[in-house]
Design a protein around this motif. Structure first.
Motif, PDB file in Angstrom:
ATOM      1  N   LEU A   1      42.426   4.721 -19.712  1.00 33.02           N
ATOM      2  CA  LEU A   1      41.708   3.932 -18.716  1.00 33.02           C
ATOM      3  C   LEU A   1      40.276   3.754 -19.190  1.00 33.02           C
ATOM      4  O   LEU A   1      39.611   4.728 -19.552  1.00 33.02           O
ATOM      5  N   VAL A   2      39.815   2.497 -19.196  1.00 31.72           N
ATOM      6  CA  VAL A   2      38.466   2.184 -19.655  1.00 31.72           C
ATOM      7  C   VAL A   2      37.730   1.450 -18.541  1.00 31.72           C
ATOM      8  O   VAL A   2      37.784   0.218 -18.448  1.00 31.72           O
ATOM      9  N   PRO A   3      37.037   2.197 -17.666  1.00 33.72           N
ATOM     10  CA  PRO A   3      36.248   1.530 -16.634  1.00 33.72           C
ATOM     11  C   PRO A   3      34.988   0.925 -17.264  1.00 33.72           C
ATOM     12  O   PRO A   3      34.398   1.516 -18.161  1.00 33.72           O
ATOM     13  N   THR A   4      34.603  -0.239 -16.800  1.00 31.69           N
ATOM     14  CA  THR A   4      33.396  -0.876 -17.332  1.00 31.69           C
ATOM     15  C   THR A   4      32.576  -1.468 -16.210  1.00 31.69           C
ATOM     16  O   THR A   4      33.102  -1.914 -15.202  1.00 31.69           O
TER      17      THR A   4
ATOM     18  N   THR B   1      43.915   0.173 -20.230  1.00 32.58           N
ATOM     19  CA  THR B   1      43.689  -0.507 -18.957  1.00 32.58           C
ATOM     20  C   THR B   1      42.195  -0.697 -18.831  1.00 32.58           C
ATOM     21  O   THR B   1      41.436   0.271 -18.764  1.00 32.58           O
ATOM     22  N   LEU B   2      41.745  -1.943 -18.838  1.00 32.92           N
ATOM     23  CA  LEU B   2      40.332  -2.255 -18.658  1.00 32.92           C
ATOM     24  C   LEU B   2      40.106  -2.466 -17.174  1.00 32.92           C
ATOM     25  O   LEU B   2      40.691  -3.370 -16.574  1.00 32.92           O
TER      26      LEU B   2
ATOM     27  N   PRO C   1      39.022   7.577 -10.469  1.00 30.88           N
ATOM     28  CA  PRO C   1      40.036   8.645 -10.509  1.00 30.88           C
ATOM     29  C   PRO C   1      41.358   8.244  -9.846  1.00 30.88           C
ATOM     30  O   PRO C   1      42.431   8.628 -10.323  1.00 30.88           O
ATOM     31  N   ALA C   2      41.289   7.441  -8.783  1.00 32.10           N
ATOM     32  CA  ALA C   2      42.515   7.004  -8.103  1.00 32.10           C
ATOM     33  C   ALA C   2      43.356   6.111  -9.009  1.00 32.10           C
ATOM     34  O   ALA C   2      44.583   6.264  -9.083  1.00 32.10           O
ATOM     35  N   VAL C   3      42.717   5.184  -9.723  1.00 28.28           N
ATOM     36  CA  VAL C   3      43.439   4.301 -10.640  1.00 28.28           C
ATOM     37  C   VAL C   3      44.013   5.117 -11.805  1.00 28.28           C
ATOM     38  O   VAL C   3      45.147   4.889 -12.232  1.00 28.28           O
ATOM     39  N   ALA C   4      43.251   6.090 -12.303  1.00 24.01           N
ATOM     40  CA  ALA C   4      43.744   6.939 -13.391  1.00 24.01           C
ATOM     41  C   ALA C   4      45.010   7.678 -12.966  1.00 24.01           C
ATOM     42  O   ALA C   4      45.975   7.762 -13.735  1.00 24.01           O
TER      43      ALA C   4
ATOM     44  N   SER D   1      47.194   7.763 -16.387  1.00 24.50           N
ATOM     45  CA  SER D   1      46.371   7.725 -17.596  1.00 24.50           C
ATOM     46  C   SER D   1      46.285   9.114 -18.209  1.00 24.50           C
ATOM     47  O   SER D   1      46.151  10.112 -17.505  1.00 24.50           O
ATOM     48  N   GLY D   2      46.327   9.162 -19.536  1.00 24.97           N
ATOM     49  CA  GLY D   2      46.179  10.424 -20.251  1.00 24.97           C
ATOM     50  C   GLY D   2      44.741  10.710 -20.605  1.00 24.97           C
ATOM     51  O   GLY D   2      44.385  11.830 -20.971  1.00 24.97           O
ATOM     52  N   LEU D   3      43.879   9.682 -20.472  1.00 28.62           N
ATOM     53  CA  LEU D   3      42.479   9.815 -20.848  1.00 28.62           C
ATOM     54  C   LEU D   3      41.682   8.708 -20.174  1.00 28.62           C
ATOM     55  O   LEU D   3      42.164   7.578 -20.057  1.00 28.62           O
TER      56      LEU D   3
END
Length: 178
Positions: free
Chosen positions: A24-27, A52-53, A114-117, A122-124
């Motif tokens: 997961l890559v939050p931006t 996942t962006l 954290p909810a989306v992860a 997500s593993g990371l």
């Protein structure tokens, strides 16, 4: 056990493979977030993970209190559309061999990330950190600190701006890595 024996034992251990299927890559569009995005691409290429962006539209920070009252609860769709456009542009940077998709959510990033992860298993999580320090974080709250505390998986925080790094990821400014 002597130091030499311990070293020999470590050398003879079978190699373990680190597996990560989803990153997961939050931006938020910042330079630090782009630095994290580039690092996530490198990790995905090395592990075969899917990216996942994620962009979280925080209306409390974007829309003034006056606008919220005058809009009577209406959420400006333009903000979400702009987020989708930004992520679409970012997808052009992802190499073709890496599986990736985008996601836009609205709310508090400290809760949404954290909810989306968890939802996406997500593993990371790979995200940028502005590195304001503990005192500043106490005053305004740190998204990266909150994610560290609540995330269901490991979190890699990337500091530094993209210009500080060459294309291979080596540090050019001399202040270390992530």
């Amino acid at each position: 056990m002597s130091t030499e024996e311990l070293i020999e034992q470590i050398k003879t251990r079978p190699k373990t493979e680190i597996r990560c299927e989803r990153i997961l890559v939050p931006t938020d569009g910042s330079g630090q977030a782009f630095r994290a995005f580039r690092e996530a691409i490198r990790l995905a290429a090395a592990t075969g993970a899917e990216l996942t962006l994620l962009m979280v539209v925080d209306y409390d920070k974007t829309v003034s209190a006056f606008e919220r009252v005058s809009l009577s609860g209406y959420v400006p769709a333009e903000l979400k559309i702009a987020a989708y456009r930004f992520l679409a542009d970012l997808m052009h940077v992802v190499p073709e061999e890496i599986r990736a998709h985008t996601r836009v959510e609205s709310g508090d990033p400290r809760e949404i990330i954290p909810a989306v992860a968890a939802e996406e298993e997500s593993g990371l999580i790979v995200m940028g950190s502005r590195g304001f320090g503990a005192f500043h974080s106490l005053l305004i709250g740190s998204v990266s600190n909150a994610v560290l505390q609540q995330a269901p998986c490991p979190v890699l925080l990337c500091k530094g701006m993209p210009d500080d790094w060459d294309e291979g990821g080596a540090c050019l400014s001399g202040h270390g890595g992530t």
